[in-house]
Write an enzyme that holds these catalytic residues in place. Sequence first.
Site, PDB file in Angstrom:
ATOM      1  N   ASN A  95       4.561   1.886  -3.027  1.00 44.94           N
ATOM      2  CA  ASN A  95       5.481   1.490  -1.960  1.00 44.94           C
ATOM      3  C   ASN A  95       6.494   0.423  -2.383  1.00 44.94           C
ATOM      4  O   ASN A  95       7.620   0.407  -1.905  1.00 44.94           O
ATOM      5  CB  ASN A  95       4.709   1.046  -0.710  1.00 44.94           C
ATOM      6  CG  ASN A  95       3.771  -0.111  -0.975  1.00 44.94           C
ATOM      7  OD1 ASN A  95       3.383  -0.377  -2.108  1.00 44.94           O
ATOM      8  ND2 ASN A  95       3.375  -0.801   0.081  1.00 44.94           N
ATOM      9  N   CYS A 107       1.717  -2.689   3.439  1.00 49.36           N
ATOM     10  CA  CYS A 107       0.405  -3.230   3.825  1.00 49.36           C
ATOM     11  C   CYS A 107       0.537  -4.207   4.983  1.00 49.36           C
ATOM     12  O   CYS A 107      -0.385  -4.350   5.794  1.00 49.36           O
ATOM     13  CB  CYS A 107      -0.247  -3.925   2.633  1.00 49.36           C
ATOM     14  SG  CYS A 107      -0.622  -2.824   1.259  1.00 49.36           S
ATOM     15  N   GLU A 128      -5.059  -6.813  -3.625  1.00 44.34           N
ATOM     16  CA  GLU A 128      -4.459  -6.773  -2.294  1.00 44.34           C
ATOM     17  C   GLU A 128      -4.502  -5.310  -1.853  1.00 44.34           C
ATOM     18  O   GLU A 128      -3.848  -4.450  -2.446  1.00 44.34           O
ATOM     19  CB  GLU A 128      -3.028  -7.293  -2.317  1.00 44.34           C
ATOM     20  CG  GLU A 128      -2.498  -7.618  -0.931  1.00 44.34           C
ATOM     21  CD  GLU A 128      -1.367  -6.703  -0.502  1.00 44.34           C
ATOM     22  OE1 GLU A 128      -1.265  -6.434   0.707  1.00 44.34           O
ATOM     23  OE2 GLU A 128      -0.603  -6.260  -1.355  1.00 44.34           O
TER      24      GLU A 128
END
Length: 476
Positions: free
Chosen positions: A157, A287, A253
């Site tokens: 992303n 996210c 993450e």
Amino acid sequence: MSQKPIHRREQLYIDGEWLDTDGTLDVTDLADGGVFAEVAAADAEQADNALAATERAESAMRETTIPQRAQWMEDIADGLLERKEELAEVIVREAGKPISSARGEVESASERFRRAAEEAHELQGEFRQGTTSGHEGWEAILKPEPVGTILAITPYNYPLATTALEVAPALAAGNCVILKPASKTPVSAAILAEVISEVGLPKGAFNFTPGRGSEIGDLLVGDDRINMITMTGSSAAGKHVAHKSGMVNLHMELGGNAPAVIFPDADLSEVAGACTKGSFKYAGQRCSAVSRVLAHGSVHDEVVDRIDAAMDDWTVGDLFDEDTQMGPLISEDQAEWVEELVEDAVEKGADLVRGGDRDGQFFEPTLLANVPHDARIIHEEQFGPVAAVTTFETEEEALEISNGGDLALDAAVFTDDYDRARRMADKLDAGAVRINGAPSHGLGDIPFGGNKGSGIGRQGLHLTIEEMVRQKSIIL
């Protein structure tokens, strides 16, 4: 208007050499369709060669000086900006990101390397004296040294900016790096590898090894020559890596399902703007995206109406048009997943206010209202362009909904009541809580990361560099 289609072929970079392979990764052109790049795919032998190269280079990297490493970071930052338009076009095509956002990503990546140069200067060590009985008169230097070899696993992303956030601290701290980019978006990482290859690192200190996770993923994460894994990706992938990795430092993450909790005293015009951008920027493939909007029952309908109105100004179109704000999802599989969650919510009683249709890998910007608390979209990561609005009546209920799942990366609270804002921020289970604004990770000057299934550790240039060194006590 879309630019003329391009076609690229990228190589591996292992032990200071550019290499072709028999296998390739075909990279889909999300702007014009078809395949716009072929990237060499590393096999098990080449992955092992990269591991051997970093092992040989570790001593040379450990002996580099802070000024050397800081200069490398500055040179990489400059090199990225010199190739800004090329990188921006690649990000548009491989990630489906609008051109204005793609340019911003290149700038962010460059700035992260530049800030890593600044942070490298802080690795100065400490002086300590003995303060316990028997250690009177002891003097010691606490010297930070690199952990060794770091495997960087990066996502699709933000294929350049997040890669910078993992690679820049690792190199600035004097570590060797093996970069394994997402298979869907390896081209911008290949250009970064070209820039890094030109700044003068020791041979073998940086290796670019794109490849299929099924072929080289477990080999890399499970090898004893890896001293640390830094990863951004899904929770499922993170758990798999943690299971396979053994005794290494993990810095991850992972997935998010950020709630935005809206109380009646909030400024609803600000709420609408923040939640609309938070839900639809880059088609929700972030996210930190606002994945669920928890509106107090007394303002639910007004919140829905305001988000609906704000969506009128949300531009979907040609990815090379400067005004376009949203494009397709990364794959048809991802679009089908979002469709599945929306259909589940509607079947359970949610109101489909607008959107909901899928065309291949494009999913319409979608607004759901009165979403039942048992709908999957309330508790599972969607990674799509859906604003799912549900209701609550008390702070306790809002916390129960927000904290009920396995993901705890980001959250937001909208209220004019200072005490309530602080109270909610303390009780929300999330790595970061923003008050009266949508979650945002920015460049990494403020640490971010997740609890529970959303990760291990905190990212951010200063903290990440600290985690990528170990302390050696030298008693004088």
